[in-house]
Write an enzyme that holds these catalytic residues in place. Sequence first.
Site, PDB file in Angstrom:
ATOM      1  N   ILE A   1       0.897  -1.061   0.014  1.00  0.00           N
ATOM      2  CA  ILE A   1       0.026   0.197   0.053  1.00  0.00           C
ATOM      3  C   ILE A   1       0.710   1.369   0.046  1.00  0.00           C
ATOM      4  O   ILE A   1       0.285   2.276   0.123  1.00  0.00           O
ATOM      5  CB  ILE A   1      -0.925   0.017   1.166  1.00  0.00           C
ATOM      6  CG1 ILE A   1      -0.112  -0.271   2.449  1.00  0.00           C
ATOM      7  CG2 ILE A   1      -2.042  -0.995   1.236  1.00  0.00           C
ATOM      8  CD1 ILE A   1      -1.052   0.130   3.723  1.00  0.00           C
TER       9      ILE A   1
ATOM     10  N   ALA B   1       5.163   2.964   0.285  1.00  0.00           N
ATOM     11  CA  ALA B   1       6.673   2.683   0.582  1.00  0.00           C
ATOM     12  C   ALA B   1       7.218   3.534   1.606  1.00  0.00           C
ATOM     13  O   ALA B   1       6.929   4.786   1.590  1.00  0.00           O
ATOM     14  CB  ALA B   1       7.375   3.096  -0.779  1.00  0.00           C
ATOM     15  N   GLY B   2       7.712   2.956   2.932  1.00  0.00           N
ATOM     16  CA  GLY B   2       8.203   3.838   3.712  1.00  0.00           C
ATOM     17  C   GLY B   2       9.765   4.244   3.602  1.00  0.00           C
ATOM     18  O   GLY B   2      10.380   3.859   2.313  1.00  0.00           O
ATOM     19  N   GLU B   3      10.253   4.746   4.586  1.00  0.00           N
ATOM     20  CA  GLU B   3      11.739   5.277   4.643  1.00  0.00           C
ATOM     21  C   GLU B   3      12.708   4.157   4.286  1.00  0.00           C
ATOM     22  O   GLU B   3      13.799   4.382   3.745  1.00  0.00           O
ATOM     23  CB  GLU B   3      11.982   6.044   5.769  1.00  0.00           C
ATOM     24  CG  GLU B   3      13.542   6.791   5.499  1.00  0.00           C
ATOM     25  CD  GLU B   3      13.803   7.518   6.827  1.00  0.00           C
ATOM     26  OE1 GLU B   3      14.952   8.111   7.058  1.00  0.00           O
ATOM     27  OE2 GLU B   3      12.899   7.709   7.829  1.00  0.00           O
ATOM     28  N   PHE B   4      12.430   2.825   4.951  1.00  0.00           N
ATOM     29  CA  PHE B   4      13.385   2.134   4.945  1.00  0.00           C
ATOM     30  C   PHE B   4      12.768   0.515   4.217  1.00  0.00           C
ATOM     31  O   PHE B   4      13.491  -0.521   3.976  1.00  0.00           O
ATOM     32  CB  PHE B   4      13.600   1.579   6.328  1.00  0.00           C
ATOM     33  CG  PHE B   4      14.209   2.444   7.178  1.00  0.00           C
ATOM     34  CD1 PHE B   4      15.254   3.435   6.742  1.00  0.00           C
ATOM     35  CD2 PHE B   4      13.473   2.834   8.413  1.00  0.00           C
ATOM     36  CE1 PHE B   4      15.423   4.583   7.650  1.00  0.00           C
ATOM     37  CE2 PHE B   4      13.722   4.084   9.055  1.00  0.00           C
ATOM     38  CZ  PHE B   4      14.874   4.583   8.818  1.00  0.00           C
TER      39      PHE B   4
ATOM     40  N   VAL C   1       5.465  -0.877   2.517  1.00  0.00           N
ATOM     41  CA  VAL C   1       4.352  -0.849   3.802  1.00  0.00           C
ATOM     42  C   VAL C   1       3.239  -1.637   3.027  1.00  0.00           C
ATOM     43  O   VAL C   1       2.863  -1.553   1.942  1.00  0.00           O
ATOM     44  CB  VAL C   1       4.052   0.456   4.103  1.00  0.00           C
ATOM     45  CG1 VAL C   1       2.742   0.113   5.124  1.00  0.00           C
ATOM     46  CG2 VAL C   1       4.837   1.389   4.625  1.00  0.00           C
TER      47      VAL C   1
ATOM     48  N   LYS D   1       5.070  -2.180   8.459  1.00  0.00           N
ATOM     49  CA  LYS D   1       6.178  -1.846   7.907  1.00  0.00           C
ATOM     50  C   LYS D   1       7.418  -2.648   7.705  1.00  0.00           C
ATOM     51  O   LYS D   1       7.503  -3.290   8.849  1.00  0.00           O
ATOM     52  CB  LYS D   1       6.529  -0.495   8.777  1.00  0.00           C
ATOM     53  CG  LYS D   1       5.559   0.816   8.792  1.00  0.00           C
ATOM     54  CD  LYS D   1       6.187   1.790   9.436  1.00  0.00           C
ATOM     55  CE  LYS D   1       4.925   3.049   9.214  1.00  0.00           C
ATOM     56  NZ  LYS D   1       5.558   4.198  10.155  1.00  0.00           N
TER      57      LYS D   1
ATOM     58  N   ASP E   1       6.821  17.292  13.778  1.00  0.00           N
ATOM     59  CA  ASP E   1       6.586  17.111  12.523  1.00  0.00           C
ATOM     60  C   ASP E   1       5.057  17.051  12.432  1.00  0.00           C
ATOM     61  O   ASP E   1       4.550  15.936  11.643  1.00  0.00           O
ATOM     62  CB  ASP E   1       7.148  15.781  11.878  1.00  0.00           C
ATOM     63  CG  ASP E   1       6.966  15.907  10.396  1.00  0.00           C
ATOM     64  OD1 ASP E   1       7.025  16.875   9.655  1.00  0.00           O
ATOM     65  OD2 ASP E   1       7.567  14.820   9.780  1.00  0.00           O
TER      66      ASP E   1
END
Length: 976
Positions: A619, A621-624, A627, A645, A738
């Site tokens: 669903i 793309a995360g930082e690492f 997802v 994740k 943030d």
Amino acid sequence: MDFRCFGLFLFLFIQQVSLSRQSKEQVLLDMNAAGGELGWLTSPYEDGWEIVQTVVNGSLLYTYSVCNVDANDQDNWVRTTFIQRRPEATRVSVELQFVVRDCNSFDGASLACKETLNLFVSEADADVGTNFRKGTFRKVATIAPDEITRGRGALKVNTETRTVGPLSQKGFYLAFQDMGACVALISVRVFYKTCPTTVQSLAAFPETVTDALRLVEGSCVAHAVSPSAPSIYCTADGEWLVPQGQCQCEAGYEAVGEACEECTPGSFKSTASSEFCQICPKNTKISTAGALVCPCRDGFYRSPADPATSACSAPPGAPQDLSANTLPSEGRLQLSWSPPLVTGGRADLTYSVMCERCSDGPKTCVPCGEKVRFEPGPTALRDTSVVVADLDSHLNYTFSVVAHSGVSRFRSQRPSASITTALRYTDPPKVTSIHLDENTPTSLSLSWALSRKTPAHITHSYELMYRRKDEDRDVTMYTVLVLDKSSATISDLSPATTYVFRVQALSPEGTPGSYSTEYEFQTLTHAVPQIQNNSTVVMAAVVVGALVLLIVVAVLLLHKRILSSTGRRRGAEDPYFNSDQLKPLKTYVDPHMYEDPNIAILKFATEIHPSVVTKQKVIGAGEFGEVFRGVMKSPGRGDVAVAVKTLKAGYTEKQRQDFLSEASIMGQFSHQNIIRLEGVVTKFKHMMIVTEYMENGALDIYLRDHDGEILAFQLVGMLRGIAAGMKYLSDMNYVHRDLAARNVLVNGNLECKVSDFGLSRVLEDDPEGTYTTSGGKIPIRWTAPEAIAYRKFTSASDVWSFGIVMWEVMAFGERPYWDMSNHEVMKAINEAFRLPAPMDCPSAVYQLMLQCWLHDRSKRPRFTDIVNILDKLLQSPESLKPIADFDPRVSIRLPSTSGCDSATFRSVPEWLESIKMNQYSDSFACAGITTMEQVLAMRHEDIRNVGVRLPGHMKRIAYSILGLKDQTSSLSVFAV
């Protein structure tokens, strides 16, 4: 690696899919049915998408594939030929069949390897040929596979369908972007569906092009009506669902299949309804075809209140066996009778009684009037008896009883039963009480009352007997007086002596009644002054007692007030003004304080076994890593939808620590408006963070997709949830750093939850409660001035960010400060510029935004105050009706923000580019709007006619035109 060897497997798979398609689909493009060279453009021409041609059973099969997984910064495009759009199809479906290889199956593949591809669309009114400009395309979706082909195993063919729209121009192009995946595009099919012509529930509906869930109005068939226009939903799958406003056949007609036909002779239907015609009821004539009612036979009737379905009936006859019985009580008798022989078969039979008083002389009778009472009443009697009271003796009374029903009015003469009777006076009434009116030393004045009222023409005399109360005498001696009135004064009595009295009434004929009971009365003595003296003493004592009681009550009240005042002085101070001394029940612990992040994970997160988690679909793309949407088996809860994740293979130690730190942070929170951590997987090869699944995704994207569809009251409710989550974090001495709409997730109930704790840090215990960082990126548009200038983050800086989130929500996901650069944003804020109120934003909500943006952070409201303010607005919806003032000049970024005060737009495309609406350049050109003078003359309907359909885009263009008009008329521009 390539995908040339699909062979017969792919051919048979595609043939099977094509046979299962429904005939309601109108196909605009079919990659496999082309039967020749597709003519699609690729960019770059080499080392990108590659067309593969395969001959299977004499048929050509074309596929596109790319597999550059060992190279970074991939940007490979393939564009379809021009697809003509039919006018009725404003949305189309794009069905893709593709294969994706697992990145882990390649040795030496870089971390840039992907397992997704992107779908884009670009509208045009004419075929632009080979003029392929990526800037004209807008992204539709990221396509992720449900199944990934692993190693050299069997190919896993995925089928995904996406909706593209709304479309307004004559045609469009589709493009597919690869950013480092190993993917083969087997089939692309573009189509739209229609719901076929149908008749349902006596309503006809035309063939309709599907557009998500669409409400279609129809019309009733002949001789059918409906209070509102019938409608039905046409689904995206071409099915009719949920008919509304059902049509009903008119009076005189009944439903036969999907048509209305006349009632046959001998039947009828009186109203428009879904009922069938009924057989004519009893005592009616045979009706004609299409009858609304069956007429009554002669001598039979219906009342106005009778429905047409009731039988006709005859008026009732006279009551039977009327009799009168004298009751034991004086002046009362009971009338009784039997029902009439003819009742007409009705259940609404009632009776009324009339009374006349007749004299003994010549026959003269007059109404009894209100003097005579009926129990329970003279009319609307359901029972066949009534009690008549307050009748006079020696008078003749005539009573008449009449039966009534709903059709009695149709008979001119109403038969009745009559009886004449009279009450004879027998015993006189009894004296019930004797009263002392006055007493002196030698006399007593008395009066008495009777047990009942006697008629005016009846006179009584009374016999009064009295004696001196003397206990020593053996023989009682009475004095008897005969009186003609009910009072008497007895004189020549002895002072201070008690006398016994009794009275009886005598009839006019002298017949005695019953004696009253004996009453005792005493004459006065001669010592009157002494009695008065005693009375004075008693009165004085009463006054003194009352004064003492008042003094006692006053003392008690004064004492109570003193205690209450003391309690208030000693009570706790209002926590609102003493909140700095209130410590939270739980304080956040920074996981970076632990040398080993595994210790923090063990302390704050729950380790789960990977076997209980099933990944279903990519669903995002995360930082690492990627997802996934998935399912977790939970004891007591069953299968729970979760988001997973992942940490990509080949991660560094710092990436692993940061990955685990985010889970350690989330694991410390437990609040309904904070994203919930379900658990982590750290002891196996593939690390995972498992959180609750939020169906509607990021708040900013959800708002942009539903621009104008959500009420202000609902938006404020969503803001209240975010504020409640931030209050919880603030109470734990935690700063988010943030907070933005992109970092707030929305579930299926529109409940908002704060997420993404990657930049967040703990508050230190210094006097100012700040945290200072060095280096790192700061989200300028959402960050408070002191945090930008000095990198000091507090809950007050989170309040500033919350104000920006409020603006995002009320502007339906609009980008804060539009396309101003970060430098321009910082300069504007330092010069006291604040974002203007979004259109239709409630004034109370915008005032709260301005309070969050106060330059002095100590004057900003706390999250506790914000929650209370939003609660009051939600409790009083009327407070959301006043709308904040709106200035279109600052709703978009005009050229003045670039520093050129006298800049004007030289062309329509340049103007559209400045407001990020350049995708409509061709639409304006095709509509003949090529100069800025023509733009300034445009009205709201002109914008729609050009082809702008999205509410947010219409508002942006309209506000820009308003700002340009203001700029032109005043010869001044807004400058930050």
